[in-house]
Design a protein around this motif. Structure first.
Motif, PDB file in Angstrom:
ATOM      1  N   TYR A  66      -5.481  -6.492   3.436  1.00 19.12           N
ATOM      2  CA  TYR A  66      -4.395  -5.823   4.141  1.00 19.12           C
ATOM      3  C   TYR A  66      -4.655  -4.317   4.117  1.00 19.12           C
ATOM      4  CZ  TYR A  66      -2.008 -10.265   3.487  1.00 19.12           C
ATOM      5  OH  TYR A  66      -1.674 -11.592   3.489  1.00 19.12           O
ATOM      6  N   ASP A  67      -4.674  -3.701   5.294  1.00 23.50           N
ATOM      7  CA  ASP A  67      -4.887  -2.261   5.419  1.00 23.50           C
ATOM      8  C   ASP A  67      -3.674  -1.608   6.062  1.00 23.50           C
ATOM      9  OD1 ASP A  67      -7.507  -2.069   4.360  1.00 23.50           O
ATOM     10  OD2 ASP A  67      -8.322  -2.832   6.224  1.00 23.50           O
ATOM     11  N   LEU A  85       4.470 -15.148  -1.339  1.00 22.45           N
ATOM     12  CA  LEU A  85       5.262 -13.958  -1.028  1.00 22.45           C
ATOM     13  C   LEU A  85       4.738 -12.784  -1.838  1.00 22.45           C
ATOM     14  CD1 LEU A  85       7.729 -12.988   0.622  1.00 22.45           C
ATOM     15  CD2 LEU A  85       9.094 -13.369  -1.434  1.00 22.45           C
ATOM     16  N   LEU A  86       4.444 -11.664  -1.142  1.00 15.69           N
ATOM     17  CA  LEU A  86       3.871 -10.482  -1.772  1.00 15.69           C
ATOM     18  C   LEU A  86       4.747  -9.263  -1.536  1.00 15.69           C
ATOM     19  CD1 LEU A  86       0.734 -11.456   0.008  1.00 15.69           C
ATOM     20  CD2 LEU A  86       0.504 -10.907  -2.384  1.00 15.69           C
ATOM     21  N   GLY A 100      -0.965 -14.107   4.587  1.00 11.90           N
ATOM     22  CA  GLY A 100      -1.536 -14.539   5.867  1.00 11.90           C
ATOM     23  C   GLY A 100      -0.840 -13.954   7.083  1.00 11.90           C
ATOM     24  N   THR A 101       0.230 -13.187   6.875  1.00 11.86           N
ATOM     25  CA  THR A 101       0.936 -12.566   7.992  1.00 11.86           C
ATOM     26  C   THR A 101       0.750 -11.058   7.948  1.00 11.86           C
ATOM     27  OG1 THR A 101       3.024 -12.334   6.798  1.00 11.86           O
ATOM     28  CG2 THR A 101       2.683 -14.384   8.020  1.00 11.86           C
ATOM     29  N   ASN A 102       1.106 -10.387   9.025  1.00 12.97           N
ATOM     30  CA  ASN A 102       0.987  -8.938   9.125  1.00 12.97           C
ATOM     31  C   ASN A 102       2.243  -8.284   8.551  1.00 12.97           C
ATOM     32  OD1 ASN A 102       0.856  -6.252   9.866  1.00 12.97           O
ATOM     33  ND2 ASN A 102       0.273  -6.651  11.974  1.00 12.97           N
ATOM     34  N   PRO A 103       2.109  -7.459   7.496  1.00 12.97           N
ATOM     35  CA  PRO A 103       3.273  -6.816   6.898  1.00 12.97           C
ATOM     36  C   PRO A 103       4.009  -5.881   7.848  1.00 12.97           C
ATOM     37  CG  PRO A 103       1.372  -6.627   5.467  1.00 12.97           C
ATOM     38  CD  PRO A 103       0.888  -7.168   6.773  1.00 12.97           C
ATOM     39  N   ARG A 104       3.333  -5.398   8.876  1.00 10.47           N
ATOM     40  CA  ARG A 104       3.958  -4.471   9.819  1.00 10.47           C
ATOM     41  C   ARG A 104       4.505  -5.176  11.064  1.00 10.47           C
ATOM     42  NH1 ARG A 104       0.676   1.165  10.066  1.00 10.47           N
ATOM     43  NH2 ARG A 104       1.330   1.887   8.013  1.00 10.47           N
ATOM     44  N   ALA A 105       4.385  -6.484  11.124  1.00 12.42           N
ATOM     45  CA  ALA A 105       4.899  -7.214  12.298  1.00 12.42           C
ATOM     46  C   ALA A 105       6.411  -7.040  12.399  1.00 12.42           C
ATOM     47  CB  ALA A 105       4.534  -8.690  12.194  1.00 12.42           C
ATOM     48  N   ALA A 106       6.869  -6.865  13.609  1.00 11.17           N
ATOM     49  CA  ALA A 106       8.321  -6.648  13.823  1.00 11.17           C
ATOM     50  C   ALA A 106       9.073  -7.954  13.826  1.00 11.17           C
ATOM     51  CB  ALA A 106       8.539  -5.922  15.141  1.00 11.17           C
TER      52      ALA A 106
END
Length: 106
Positions: A66-67, A85-86, A100-106
């Protein structure tokens, strides 16, 4: 088992019953600031670094990177209640996301 992060960009994992660490992982290109085990998958470890990244690794294999931080990724925690969950901290923000998901996804 226990773990530790370091300035030399490695994660050191050891069995507390043994005098020396049992595994040395070259995890990041910059100083590692935090690391955590996954309660649900004992082989999965997360780490955060000065290089603004958070990595999930199984032994010496990179599982996910994750970047999403714009400044140092100063902390990482894996939930003890919900598998995958992170929570990552840095740049005055706390991101909470499912592995596995994008932390910045809306």
């Amino acid at each position: 088992m226990d773990h530790g992060s370091s300035r030399d960009c490695t994660l050191r994992i050891w069995d507390v019953r043994q005098p020396n660490f049992t595994m040395l992982l070259a995890a990041h290109d910059f100083e590692i600031l935090s690391c955590d085990w996954n309660k649900y998958d004992e082989c999965l470890i997360a780490s955060s670094s000065v290089g603004k990244s958070i990595k999930l690794m199984v032994e010496d294999a990179l599982v996910w990177k994750y970047d999403h931080h714009t400044e140092f990724a100063v902390g990482i925690d894996m939930s003890v209640l919900v598998a995958g969950l992170l929570a990552g901290t840095g740049d005055e923000l706390v991101y909470v996301w499912q592995q596995g998901t994008n932390p910045r996804a809306a």
